[in-house]
Design an enzyme around this catalytic site. Structure first.
Site, PDB file in Angstrom:
ATOM      1  N   ASN A  11     -11.067 -19.219  10.319  1.00  0.00           N
ATOM      2  CA  ASN A  11     -12.860 -19.099  10.451  1.00  0.00           C
ATOM      3  C   ASN A  11     -13.313 -20.594  10.543  1.00  0.00           C
ATOM      4  O   ASN A  11     -12.980 -21.480   9.768  1.00  0.00           O
ATOM      5  CB  ASN A  11     -13.159 -18.297   8.762  1.00  0.00           C
ATOM      6  CG  ASN A  11     -14.339 -19.053   8.174  1.00  0.00           C
ATOM      7  OD1 ASN A  11     -14.800 -19.165   8.691  1.00  0.00           O
ATOM      8  ND2 ASN A  11     -14.543 -18.869   7.148  1.00  0.00           N
ATOM      9  N   TRP A  12     -13.754 -20.745  11.273  1.00  0.00           N
ATOM     10  CA  TRP A  12     -14.297 -22.570  11.425  1.00  0.00           C
ATOM     11  C   TRP A  12     -15.651 -22.752  10.862  1.00  0.00           C
ATOM     12  O   TRP A  12     -15.724 -24.108  10.565  1.00  0.00           O
ATOM     13  CB  TRP A  12     -14.739 -22.518  13.126  1.00  0.00           C
ATOM     14  CG  TRP A  12     -13.099 -22.618  13.753  1.00  0.00           C
ATOM     15  CD1 TRP A  12     -12.170 -22.112  13.377  1.00  0.00           C
ATOM     16  CD2 TRP A  12     -13.707 -23.044  15.567  1.00  0.00           C
ATOM     17  NE1 TRP A  12     -11.440 -22.406  14.986  1.00  0.00           N
ATOM     18  CE2 TRP A  12     -12.292 -22.751  15.868  1.00  0.00           C
ATOM     19  CE3 TRP A  12     -14.261 -22.850  16.211  1.00  0.00           C
ATOM     20  CZ2 TRP A  12     -11.834 -22.914  16.934  1.00  0.00           C
ATOM     21  CZ3 TRP A  12     -14.238 -22.782  17.451  1.00  0.00           C
ATOM     22  CH2 TRP A  12     -12.989 -22.873  18.027  1.00  0.00           C
ATOM     23  N   LYS A  13     -16.174 -21.920  10.064  1.00  0.00           N
ATOM     24  CA  LYS A  13     -17.255 -21.957   9.533  1.00  0.00           C
ATOM     25  C   LYS A  13     -18.527 -23.207  10.396  1.00  0.00           C
ATOM     26  O   LYS A  13     -18.469 -22.446  11.573  1.00  0.00           O
ATOM     27  CB  LYS A  13     -16.926 -23.022   7.931  1.00  0.00           C
ATOM     28  CG  LYS A  13     -15.515 -22.126   7.354  1.00  0.00           C
ATOM     29  CD  LYS A  13     -15.584 -21.925   5.770  1.00  0.00           C
ATOM     30  CE  LYS A  13     -14.803 -21.481   5.253  1.00  0.00           C
ATOM     31  NZ  LYS A  13     -14.930 -21.557   3.865  1.00  0.00           N
ATOM     32  N   GLU A  98     -19.134 -16.968   0.946  1.00  0.00           N
ATOM     33  CA  GLU A  98     -20.058 -18.454   1.182  1.00  0.00           C
ATOM     34  C   GLU A  98     -21.352 -17.701   1.144  1.00  0.00           C
ATOM     35  O   GLU A  98     -23.067 -18.065   1.293  1.00  0.00           O
ATOM     36  CB  GLU A  98     -19.790 -19.199   1.910  1.00  0.00           C
ATOM     37  CG  GLU A  98     -18.728 -20.450   1.653  1.00  0.00           C
ATOM     38  CD  GLU A  98     -17.574 -20.841   2.594  1.00  0.00           C
ATOM     39  OE1 GLU A  98     -17.818 -20.459   3.426  1.00  0.00           O
ATOM     40  OE2 GLU A  98     -16.386 -21.384   2.543  1.00  0.00           O
ATOM     41  N   GLU A 168     -10.003 -12.418  -0.567  1.00  0.00           N
ATOM     42  CA  GLU A 168     -10.688 -14.108  -0.442  1.00  0.00           C
ATOM     43  C   GLU A 168     -10.955 -14.169  -1.904  1.00  0.00           C
ATOM     44  O   GLU A 168     -12.064 -14.327  -2.347  1.00  0.00           O
ATOM     45  CB  GLU A 168     -11.412 -14.555   0.363  1.00  0.00           C
ATOM     46  CG  GLU A 168     -10.778 -14.144   1.454  1.00  0.00           C
ATOM     47  CD  GLU A 168     -11.555 -15.624   2.887  1.00  0.00           C
ATOM     48  OE1 GLU A 168     -10.757 -16.040   3.210  1.00  0.00           O
ATOM     49  OE2 GLU A 168     -12.616 -15.179   3.398  1.00  0.00           O
ATOM     50  N   GLY A 174     -11.433 -23.225  -0.249  1.00  0.00           N
ATOM     51  CA  GLY A 174     -11.500 -24.281   0.055  1.00  0.00           C
ATOM     52  C   GLY A 174     -11.087 -25.423  -0.451  1.00  0.00           C
ATOM     53  O   GLY A 174     -11.636 -26.620  -0.352  1.00  0.00           O
ATOM     54  N   SER A 214      -7.118 -20.872   1.050  1.00  0.00           N
ATOM     55  CA  SER A 214      -6.262 -22.192   1.070  1.00  0.00           C
ATOM     56  C   SER A 214      -5.405 -21.416   2.046  1.00  0.00           C
ATOM     57  O   SER A 214      -3.851 -22.471   1.203  1.00  0.00           O
ATOM     58  CB  SER A 214      -6.115 -22.808  -0.644  1.00  0.00           C
ATOM     59  OG  SER A 214      -7.202 -23.845  -0.931  1.00  0.00           O
ATOM     60  N   GLY A 235      -9.484 -20.974   6.829  1.00  0.00           N
ATOM     61  CA  GLY A 235     -10.197 -21.533   7.065  1.00  0.00           C
ATOM     62  C   GLY A 235     -10.400 -23.075   7.666  1.00  0.00           C
ATOM     63  O   GLY A 235      -9.853 -23.022   8.899  1.00  0.00           O
ATOM     64  N   GLY A 236      -9.894 -23.737   6.444  1.00  0.00           N
ATOM     65  CA  GLY A 236     -10.000 -25.450   6.854  1.00  0.00           C
ATOM     66  C   GLY A 236      -8.614 -25.752   7.963  1.00  0.00           C
ATOM     67  O   GLY A 236      -9.283 -26.448   9.286  1.00  0.00           O
TER      68      GLY A 236
HETATM   69  P1  PGA Z   1     -10.122 -21.829   3.271  1.00  0.00           P
HETATM   70  O1  PGA Z   1     -11.332 -20.951   3.511  1.00  0.00           O
HETATM   71  O2  PGA Z   1      -9.332 -21.830   3.690  1.00  0.00           O
HETATM   72  O3  PGA Z   1     -10.545 -23.231   3.835  1.00  0.00           O
HETATM   73  O4  PGA Z   1      -9.678 -22.278   1.523  1.00  0.00           O
HETATM   74  C1  PGA Z   1     -11.211 -19.385   4.096  1.00  0.00           C
HETATM   75  C2  PGA Z   1     -12.427 -18.690   3.908  1.00  0.00           C
HETATM   76  O5  PGA Z   1     -13.172 -19.426   3.179  1.00  0.00           O
HETATM   77  O6  PGA Z   1     -12.188 -17.931   4.848  1.00  0.00           O
END
Ligand code: PGA
Length: 252
Positions: A11-13, A98, A168, A174, A214, A235-236
């Protein structure tokens, strides 16, 4: 017993221009080995068409991070399921924390999006998860039960068996704090139990439940070893193709 699909989804956001997305995609294709899981990238709308083309005939699926619940209409600034499908998206994240917490999306809205995604032929990846406050007040199970029941309301057993749920915990997104494999497994097993009681044993057996929060190369293997963890939403750590590829490789 049906075999569950296993996924690693990035998930690149709100990161990466189209040029940056194309560089990433070329780099990933150079290093990607045949994998034991399906691979997806949920990317910004603006890069979907270009990456869907570049990844066609490869194991990588392109998806979106959100969409509107209506088929079409006067919704300035929004995007429909059909537009995503038309651009080449194969799946869509719905109800990411989010979206729920920063943009105030509720379960009823998410439920309409899930139905619209199915209608357009997109695979819905429905995100659920508790906040730290909810976990500390022992409300985790109640929150998960409510989010699942309401976000998936009125879907058939077959539809629920064919979608993806992402657990999640909000406190792990994050923050560098991953849920322990035991905490994640217990939440996943609980979610599967909710699905079994509301939609039936077949849906519960088939539905893939991913963990997100994470995820890194060094914790991916332990999480994936658990019986009810069918994949990861990253994500990250998905922003760098080498790191994302390491996570894919760890998922045996
Ligand atoms: P993260 O994000 O791996 O940076 O914690 C996960 C997500 O929001 O899908």
């Amino acid at each position: 017993m049906p075999v569950r699909r296993r996924f690693v989804i990035g998930n690149w956001k709100m990161f990466k221009t189209t040029a940056e997305s194309l560089d990433y995609a070329r780099e990933l294709l150079k290093i990607l080995q045949p994998a034991h899981t399906e691979i997806g990238l949920a990317i910004p709308f603006t890069s979907i068409a270009a990456l869907a083309q570049l990844f066609s005939d490869t194991p990588v699926m392109v998806g979106a991070q959100n969409m509107h619940d209506a088929e079409e209409g006067a919704f300035t600034g929004e995007i429909s399921a059909l537009m995503l499908q038309d651009a080449g998206a194969q799946f869509v994240l719905l109800g990411h924390s989010e979206r729920r917490h920063v943009f105030g999306e509720g379960n009823a809205f998410i439920n309409r999006k899930v139905k619209q995604a199915f209608h357009a032929g997109l695979l819905p990846v429905v995100c659920v998860g508790e906040t730290l406050e909810q976990r500390e007040s022992n409300a985790t199970e109640q929150v998960l039960s409510e989010q699942l029941s309401q976000s998936l309301q009125d879907l058939s057993e077959n539809q629920v068996g064919n979608l993806v749920i992402a657990y999640e915990p909000v406190w792990a997104i994050g923050t560098g704090k991953t849920a322990s494999p035991e905490q994640a497994e217990s939440a996943h097993a609980y979610c599967r139990g909710v699905i079994a009681s509301k939609w039936g044993a077949m849906a519960a057996q088939k539905v893939s439940i991913l963990y997100g929060g994470s995820v890194k190369p060094d914790n991916a293997g332990q999480l994936m070893a658990r019986a009810d963890i069918d994949g990861l939403l990253v994500g990250g750590a998905s922003l760098n193709p080498k790191v994302f590829n390491e996570i894919v490789n760890v998922c045996k």
